[in-house]
Motif scaffolding. Sequence first.
Motif, PDB file in Angstrom:
ATOM      1  N   SER A  13      33.090  53.626  -2.970  1.00  0.00           N
ATOM      2  CA  SER A  13      32.190  53.348  -1.852  1.00  0.00           C
ATOM      3  C   SER A  13      31.865  51.872  -1.697  1.00  0.00           C
ATOM      4  O   SER A  13      31.334  51.462  -0.660  1.00  0.00           O
ATOM      5  N   THR A  34      36.143  58.927  -4.011  1.00  0.00           N
ATOM      6  CA  THR A  34      34.895  59.578  -4.407  1.00  0.00           C
ATOM      7  C   THR A  34      33.823  58.565  -4.748  1.00  0.00           C
ATOM      8  O   THR A  34      34.100  57.448  -5.194  1.00  0.00           O
ATOM      9  N   LEU A  38      27.823  58.589   0.752  1.00  0.00           N
ATOM     10  CA  LEU A  38      28.748  59.114   1.748  1.00  0.00           C
ATOM     11  C   LEU A  38      28.993  58.128   2.880  1.00  0.00           C
ATOM     12  O   LEU A  38      30.138  57.950   3.325  1.00  0.00           O
ATOM     13  N   GLN A  42      32.637  56.519   3.927  1.00  0.00           N
ATOM     14  CA  GLN A  42      33.217  56.641   5.266  1.00  0.00           C
ATOM     15  C   GLN A  42      33.673  55.289   5.794  1.00  0.00           C
ATOM     16  O   GLN A  42      34.705  55.189   6.469  1.00  0.00           O
ATOM     17  N   ILE A  58      37.626  62.274   1.532  1.00  0.00           N
ATOM     18  CA  ILE A  58      36.339  61.742   1.070  1.00  0.00           C
ATOM     19  C   ILE A  58      35.636  62.806   0.246  1.00  0.00           C
ATOM     20  O   ILE A  58      35.471  63.945   0.698  1.00  0.00           O
ATOM     21  N   LYS A  60      32.134  63.272  -1.764  1.00  0.00           N
ATOM     22  CA  LYS A  60      30.809  62.835  -2.221  1.00  0.00           C
ATOM     23  C   LYS A  60      30.486  63.596  -3.507  1.00  0.00           C
ATOM     24  O   LYS A  60      30.446  64.821  -3.528  1.00  0.00           O
TER      25      LYS A  60
END
Length: 256
Positions: A13, A34, A38, A42, A58, A60
Amino acid sequence: MFSNKVVLITGASSGIGAATAVRFASESAKLALTGRNLENLQVTAQKCQEKNNLKPLIIKANLDLDGDVKYIIDITIKTYERLDVLINNAGIFFVSNPEDANMEVYDKIFSTNVRSIYLLTSLAIPYLTQSKGVVVNVSSLAGLRPFSQFIPYSMSKAALDHFTRCLALHLAPKQVRVNSINPGLVPTDIFRRAGIPDADVELIFEKSKESHLLGRAGTVEETAEVILFLASEKSSFVTGETLIMDGGCHLNTTAL
């Protein structure tokens, strides 16, 4: 280079994980990304899709939860039916020393930086064996050189490095390679997430101009390039390695 290969990246992320995802996307990899955030995942996924027009998976998840770790592998295999590269990038940092006796912080560090990686990798081994795949662990210079300011973190990275060596020995007969990258200072959010004030973070990186012999900290893009190398056929005869990428900091005895 990675066309039709499935690459699973934890901690995707932000920081090194996000940069690594984008770099692999530029090599046409199919990605499973991962992390806990979230929204940030994205954003990373969108940048990857712009590189190769492939939509990443994706996921989470919280690596401190065994159920989430199992889900990461299950959904990756359900989606892609294979796994070629596992990049264990997710990690946390806290300033904590023996005088603190803060066992909650100690347990948290080891849960994320060691335990979750052991479990995730263990679950991935059957699929990596099938593909004769690769594991790349994102460690730290702190795993190879002593630093007195963050002992539990350094211990966790030393454990990760030895896991790398032991796992490389264990999986070599199955033609699965396992290596670690050990960066010096790299600008990410890991310090701010640990609660270190911005002014102190800026001071840390200012000091890196002296501690790192090349006169600066590294970048997430440089780190991603080394991870890509370790995962690629260009390093096909490399396993069990802890590859230091620190601008010469490990040679600077005054920085230890």
